[in-house]
Design an enzyme around this catalytic site. Structure first.
Site, short mmCIF file in Angstrom:
data_model
loop_
_atom_site.label_atom_id
_atom_site.label_comp_id
_atom_site.label_asym_id
_atom_site.label_seq_id
_atom_site.Cartn_x
_atom_site.Cartn_y
_atom_site.Cartn_z
CE LYS A 37 -0.32 -0.26 5.23
NZ LYS A 37 -1.19 -0.69 6.09
NE ARG A 134 -6.56 -0.05 11.00
CZ ARG A 134 -5.73 -0.15 10.44
NH1 ARG A 134 -4.64 0.79 10.73
NH2 ARG A 134 -5.48 -1.20 10.07
CE1 TYR A 254 14.12 30.73 8.35
CE2 TYR A 254 14.77 28.06 8.36
CZ TYR A 254 14.68 29.64 7.27
OH TYR A 254 14.27 29.47 6.07
CG MET A 301 10.32 23.31 1.94
SD MET A 301 9.56 24.66 1.61
CE MET A 301 8.80 24.86 2.40
C1 LIG Z 1 -0.41 -1.97 6.86
C2 LIG Z 1 -1.14 -3.40 7.19
C3 LIG Z 1 -0.16 -3.97 7.69
C4 LIG Z 1 1.75 -4.08 6.76
O1 LIG Z 1 1.97 -4.09 8.48
P1 LIG Z 1 3.55 -3.99 8.69
O2 LIG Z 1 3.21 -2.80 10.42
O3 LIG Z 1 3.69 -2.71 7.80
O4 LIG Z 1 4.09 -5.04 8.38
C5 LIG Z 1 -0.93 -5.91 7.20
N1 LIG Z 1 -2.35 -5.89 7.02
C6 LIG Z 1 -3.20 -4.51 7.63
C7 LIG Z 1 -4.46 -5.11 7.50
C8 LIG Z 1 -2.62 -3.48 6.75
O5 LIG Z 1 -3.38 -2.41 7.44
#
Ligand SMILES: *Cc1c(COP(=O)(O)O)cnc(C)c1O
Length: 358
Positions: A37, A134, A254, A301
């Site tokens: 992702k 969640r 800064y 930046m």
């Molecule tokens: C992002 C995610 C993972 C991977 O998690 P990591 O901590 O990066 O290994 C696996 N399952 C779900 C549902 C996720 O949202």
């Protein structure tokens, strides 16, 4: 290290393949389905998935429908692609066209997917909430659904996600495991998936049929600290623009909080938070130059300043800000965040180089 005029993000797909092998050895009884992702945690989902396909991966997880479509178009192999966002309104035709498998995570999604699947059977994964709060069906909802799954839906995977797996001592993981073990038999034809990187490391009891490693593929330790078995996949380097001497007691950058304590030689680099290097890591993180760790004094930046002691330095020399010598988990700790966030922010402006593409 060749000199360059711009920052460079090098993605070492051989290191990725090494980490994949390490993770598969950790969960030999389960399929490892890489999570790619957010464009492969910022490193390029297509390049990452193509290399992992060559290493034997046959299923991948993305978050968004658009990520799934892009991966399907770029992968060029018939992998299973799971979309964590699931089935949202009107997306059925796009999911079907790209042959994507939605992860249904609410009863509303189950209903919408079921209505779509009345015309066209649809393979899905079902997410159950075992205590992270969640997303996912409650165990009671899953129980009710088990006897009454819409006829067009083929539940291929039953899954859940852990909330506290980075801390092996947290009792929440065992409670979630017990909840998952109670739900899983409701869908006997489905494969079970429970663990991400951190959960896999909790042991075989957490691994079920399919594990979903993300961050550890990219080099982040499962317990949010460096794991020597894993290699750095991303290396971020920036060239020196200026070298200057700053006297003790002077402020740098800064404001007036960055006091230089001793007479120091400072190198100013052509990278900053616009390149994804988190400003909050200022003062706490380190860079690697001329064979030693160097304190990062300021992050602005477009420019970063590091203290380089007596080292010989010239404009164009490259400084490592993340990689084999500047560990991802150390950087995340310095920035007060997780390795995932450090990675996904990188690379917008930097030149990209891939090693080991397939
Ligand atoms: C992002 C995610 C993972 C991977 O998690 P990591 O901590 O990066 O290994 C696996 N399952 C779900 C549902 C996720 O949202």
């Amino acid at each position: 290290m060749p000199a360059s005029s711009s920052a460079r993000l090098t993605i070492d797909l051989d290191a990725l393949a090494h980490n994949f092998a390490v993770l598969r050895a950790l969960a030999p009884g389960a399929e490892s389905a890489p999570v790619v992702k957010a464009d492969g945690y910022g490193l390029g989902a297509v390049q990452v998935a193509r290399r992992l396909w060559a290493e034997g991966a046959r299923a991948f997880f993305v978050a968004r429908l658009s990520e799934g479509e892009a991966l399907r178009a770029g992968l060029g192999h018939p992998a299973t692609i799971y979309v964590l966002d699931g089935f949202t309104a009107g997306t059925g035709p796009r999911l079907a066209a790209a042959d994507l498998t939605p992860v249904l995570s609410s009863l509303a999604q189950v209903d919408a997917a079921g209505a779509f699947a009345a015309g066209e059977p649809l393979g899905v994964a079902l997410q159950v909430d075992t205590g992270m709060n969640r997303q996912g069906l409650t165990p009671a909802e899953a129980r009710a659904l088990a006897g009454a799954t819409p006829s067009g839906l083929k539940v291929e995977v039953i899954m859940s996600h852990l909330g506290s797996a980075t801390d092996p001592a947290d009792p929440r993981s065992a409670a979630q495991l017990a909840a998952f073990a109670a739900v899983r038999p409701l869908f006997p034809q489905a494969r079970a998936s429970f663990a991400a990187s951190a959960g896999m490391a909790l042991g075989a009891g957490y691994q079920f049929d399919m594990v979903r490693p993300g961050i550890s593929l990219y080099g982040g330790g499962p317990e949010e600290r460096p794991d020597p078995r894993l290699r750095a996949v991303a290396t971020f380097e920036a060239p020196i623009l200026y070298v200057r001497d700053v006297a003790a007691g002077q402020m740098i950058g800064y404001g007036s909080s960055n006091m230089i304590e001793r007479d120091s030689r400072v190198a100013v680099l052509a990278a900053g938070y616009a390149d994804g290097l988190i400003r909050a890591a200022m003062g706490a993180s380190y860079a690697w130059f001329a064979g030693a760790r160097r304190r990062v004094v300021i992050v602005t930046m477009d420019l970063i300043a590091i203290e380089i002691g007596e080292a010989e330095a010239n404009p164009g020399d490259m400084v490592e800000l993340l990689g084999a010598n500047v560990l991802l988990d150390d950087l995340a700790a310095a920035a007060g965040t997780v390795a995932h966030e450090c990675l996904v922010r990188l690379g917008g402006r930097a030149e990209r180089v891939y090693l080991g593409e397939r």
